[in-house]
Design a protein around this motif. Sequence first.
Motif, mmCIF file in Angstrom:
data_model
loop_
_atom_site.group_PDB
_atom_site.id
_atom_site.type_symbol
_atom_site.label_atom_id
_atom_site.label_comp_id
_atom_site.label_asym_id
_atom_site.label_seq_id
_atom_site.Cartn_x
_atom_site.Cartn_y
_atom_site.Cartn_z
ATOM 1 N N SER A 262 80.766 3.596 106.033
ATOM 2 C CA SER A 262 82.306 3.152 105.616
ATOM 3 C C SER A 262 82.745 1.953 106.387
ATOM 4 C CB SER A 262 83.260 4.225 106.054
ATOM 5 O OG SER A 262 82.924 5.432 105.154
ATOM 6 N N ASN A 263 82.163 1.580 107.548
ATOM 7 C CA ASN A 263 82.449 0.462 108.385
ATOM 8 C C ASN A 263 81.888 -0.921 107.952
ATOM 9 O OD1 ASN A 263 84.491 1.871 109.873
ATOM 10 N ND2 ASN A 263 82.699 2.630 111.236
ATOM 11 N N LEU A 264 81.087 -0.696 106.816
ATOM 12 C CA LEU A 264 80.237 -2.152 106.507
ATOM 13 C C LEU A 264 81.292 -3.056 105.828
ATOM 14 C CD1 LEU A 264 77.128 -0.762 104.950
ATOM 15 C CD2 LEU A 264 77.179 -2.058 107.242
ATOM 16 N N LYS A 265 81.124 -4.206 106.068
ATOM 17 C CA LYS A 265 82.197 -5.194 105.438
ATOM 18 C C LYS A 265 81.755 -5.969 104.291
ATOM 19 C CE LYS A 265 84.761 -5.589 109.941
ATOM 20 N NZ LYS A 265 85.370 -6.411 110.939
ATOM 21 N N LEU A 266 82.632 -6.603 103.392
ATOM 22 C CA LEU A 266 82.098 -7.354 102.278
ATOM 23 C C LEU A 266 83.445 -8.098 101.977
ATOM 24 C CD1 LEU A 266 82.482 -5.374 98.936
ATOM 25 C CD2 LEU A 266 82.714 -4.090 101.138
ATOM 26 N N SER A 267 83.182 -8.802 100.997
ATOM 27 C CA SER A 267 84.274 -9.832 100.594
ATOM 28 C C SER A 267 84.538 -9.534 98.999
ATOM 29 C CB SER A 267 83.777 -11.242 100.556
ATOM 30 O OG SER A 267 83.536 -11.815 102.052
ATOM 31 N N LEU A 268 85.867 -9.127 98.870
ATOM 32 C CA LEU A 268 86.075 -8.877 97.437
ATOM 33 C C LEU A 268 86.902 -9.786 96.857
ATOM 34 C CD1 LEU A 268 85.792 -6.025 96.058
ATOM 35 C CD2 LEU A 268 87.865 -5.241 96.695
#
Length: 430
Positions: A145-151
């Motif tokens: 859940s804590n993985l980050k991505l650009s949206l």
Amino acid sequence: MAGDWNEVTLGEISDFRAGSVFKPSHQGNADGEIPFIKVSDMNLPENAVRILSANNWVSKAVARDLRAKPLPPGAVVFAKIGEALRQNRLRQVVRDTIVDNNMMGAIPRRDRVDEGFFYYTLSQFDFAEIAQGTALPYLTVSSISNLKLSLPELHEQRAIAHILSSLDNKIELNRRMSATLETMARSHFKAWFVYFAPVRAKAEGHDPGLPPHLASVFPDRLIVTEHGEVPEGWEVKPLSEIAEFLNGLALQKYPATDPADSLPVIKIAELRNGVTAKSDRASRDVPDKYIVRDGDFLFSWSGSLLAKFWTEGDGALNQHLFKVSSDRYPTWFIAEWVQVHLEEFQNIAASKATTMGHIQRGHLNAAMTNCPPNSGLADLGSVISPLVERRIQIDLESRTLAAIRDTLLPKLISGDLRVKDAETYLDRVL
């Protein structure tokens, strides 16, 4: 990263759902309404991107008994524990689906993220890097859940997903075409060389249903030999006599000193799944006859016992694999005879319960083939060979498409490449 994109966590744009315990009583139930996906289903070729088939299905009543809440269409499923987690395979479901307790499902929140963009984004994470445990790594909901991505905005997400899915759809279409060609070639081969359908038709006074130049290849009677019936004028030969089975090398003797100038080592895993970043590498000093090239026919004689035409580029042949070739007979002919005997070989290997299943040279000597005169073989090859060659070309095209997709994917997902530029690139190369 594109400046107008927002940084979010997976937990903000999706929900996670654990799998259910699969009971032995459900094994092989093909009458159910809901697919029950196990890790092994992730290897099915038709499930390359989307889960289209499964080995087990359950009814809605059984799903209630399992207290399983199906994942909805658009959810992404993946292994959450063990070696399958390290392989990092993801699939998207297209119908309500249950997964077993070794797997996990991620459900995109459609008001925030396009389901296609979501799938391709998840495919860029290496879940093994955030897994806990060493001997038996496992994923937790909190870590993923804590993985980050650009949206980006939804409209750009959909455009990106459309470009990438267009390539995957073409690859899937190619896979189905390749399977159809394989079925056609095998059907002709068995009818002509194993069941002798044209000979039996002529012997009974019927039209074999072939053009005259092909019908003339087949005599009008069968003769009895020690190996059974065979068309008059044909020869019965061991598989080992019509082809050379070159065993691979212990390639640790040829270590790659320069990874950039090396060959991937072709083991059983590569024969099954293709070359990956995890494939071992070998020096180009490997003797030339042990270098595998596109169109070579490979056969693993231990473990899974697979046989296929290679279309993954140059590689080095590892031990436990044969490169099958012949100076006298065409490749399609020897390849089809290997396929005819493959199930028999697999059964022999499976019977070796105390060791890793395998076959020996003696089994190649005992496997018989039916060989027409050379002129007749050339005529029959005019039908079967184009099917085999076309299949190889389709598989090579799919490799090119996959390479394009794999080049575009990280750039599109990160915003380093914008949609219009990607579309221009595709128009130029496709």
